[in-house]
Design an enzyme around this catalytic site. Sequence first.
Site, PDB file in Angstrom:
ATOM      1  N   HIS A 121       0.107   0.763  -2.809  1.00 56.78           N
ATOM      2  CA  HIS A 121       1.363   0.128  -2.687  1.00 56.78           C
ATOM      3  C   HIS A 121       1.808  -0.909  -3.392  1.00 56.78           C
ATOM      4  CE1 HIS A 121       4.575  -1.748   0.093  1.00 56.78           C
ATOM      5  NE2 HIS A 121       4.612  -0.682   0.600  1.00 56.78           N
ATOM      6  N   ASP A 198      -7.004  -2.142   1.904  1.00 53.79           N
ATOM      7  CA  ASP A 198      -5.562  -2.191   2.547  1.00 53.79           C
ATOM      8  C   ASP A 198      -5.724  -0.988   3.753  1.00 53.79           C
ATOM      9  OD1 ASP A 198      -3.082  -1.619   3.469  1.00 53.79           O
ATOM     10  OD2 ASP A 198      -2.236  -1.630   1.220  1.00 53.79           O
ATOM     11  N   GLN A 201      -2.149   2.024   6.308  1.00 55.21           N
ATOM     12  CA  GLN A 201      -1.758   3.351   6.579  1.00 55.21           C
ATOM     13  C   GLN A 201      -3.015   4.330   7.272  1.00 55.21           C
ATOM     14  OE1 GLN A 201       1.073   5.050   6.308  1.00 55.21           O
ATOM     15  NE2 GLN A 201       1.980   3.296   5.109  1.00 55.21           N
ATOM     16  N   LYS A 224       2.576  -0.198  12.417  1.00 55.55           N
ATOM     17  CA  LYS A 224       2.214   1.024  11.839  1.00 55.55           C
ATOM     18  C   LYS A 224       1.368   1.833  13.117  1.00 55.55           C
ATOM     19  CE  LYS A 224       3.086   0.406   7.475  1.00 55.55           C
ATOM     20  NZ  LYS A 224       4.162   0.737   6.702  1.00 55.55           N
ATOM     21  N   CYS A 362       7.631   2.435  -2.353  1.00 57.50           N
ATOM     22  CA  CYS A 362       6.751   1.213  -2.945  1.00 57.50           C
ATOM     23  C   CYS A 362       5.490   1.747  -3.519  1.00 57.50           C
ATOM     24  CB  CYS A 362       6.635   0.235  -1.969  1.00 57.50           C
ATOM     25  SG  CYS A 362       8.097  -0.194  -1.194  1.00 57.50           S
TER      26      CYS A 362
END
Length: 404
Positions: A121, A198, A201, A224, A362
């Site tokens: 991202h 990260d 997700q 999320k 993104c």
Amino acid sequence: MINVEDIRKDFPILSRKVNGKPLVYFDNAATSQTPKQVIDVIVDYYSNYNANIHRGVHTLSQEATDLYEQARYKIQAHFNAKFSHEIIFTSGTTHGINLVANGFSSLLKKGDDIIVSALEHHSNIVPWQMLCERTGAELKVIPMNDDGELVMSAFDKLLSTNTKLVFTNHVSNALGTVNPIEYIIEKAHEVGAAVLIDGAQSAPHIKPDVQKLDVDFYVVSAHKMCGPTGIGALYGKEDWLKKLPPYQGGGEMIAEVTFEKTTYAELPHKFEAGTPNIAGGIVFGAAIDYMNNIGFESIATYENELLEYATKKLLEIEGLKIYGTSKHKTSVISFNLEGIHPYDVGTILDKLGIAVRTGHHCAQPIMDYYKIPGTVRASLAFYNTKTEIDLLVEGVKKAKMMLA
């Protein structure tokens, strides 16, 4: 096993209509929906506990402080951090990444390397580019293949004793690929590099154990995970968090202030300047409780069933291509119809009450790799159904008929 019909009753928004049609919400990778049990905690906080924290001797302040710190303990337990002060509240994943990048500005120099992946991202690309501009370090990229997987043999070749930092997402937001972070962490540590993952997700689908992973930093966003926007968490190993300088100056992050010199507070307050998103932190804890009550194994099993069903049904449409065909995926399907712009497909689906995301998500380097302007992305959650997938398939067929 998940009882999806009972779960759907927890989400008020799923009963609304869009353009006269029942809402089909397939934009969960951007923001998941929020159950009533979590919404009620927001109302309860502002109705009964609204006060600033850590600073007041009065009852409301103490009660709000207790609720906020209890949420930190919940997040610590969920990710299995060793200490609660290794959990730093942030405004979200992007904030957490920038906090770490800023901290490393004083630790890097020309001749050092930092490595990111081709699946990132923009939030996990731009801060590191800025860091390289400030320090003279060089940014290197782990390439991807046509299946949307990282090429690990290339990663091995990129690693050297000059590598100081490695960054990758746990799951690609654009393709759903689950990256081999265990291998990446192990290999990076062999050359003495720190690793940031990260988890924006992955956290809605996977329950990571940060101690078992031996990861140095792991960042997530509450929105999320059935929680509110504007709140997230950075996990950092205690030793690393002590090494990094504060990201922002202000109240709460200080021990003592004079005009001659300021000393900084201990962890976690060193990185939490100013009045925090108190309600957000408390509600983040409630959202984690909600998801854990359902169970992440049950969530993963059901979402994989939805992914397999949707993939099969969509591929029956002639001219439809799915991008991201890794064997290890979460419930994200990025696709295009041959000769049709993804934005046009998304617009027609919206008229049918179906919410998908269109564009480059993104993650422009991924789109450049495939030489496409973007994709239609359907991202599924544990409150979605096969009936909704059928509506999506019919909607895509209608879009193809209208636009071809």
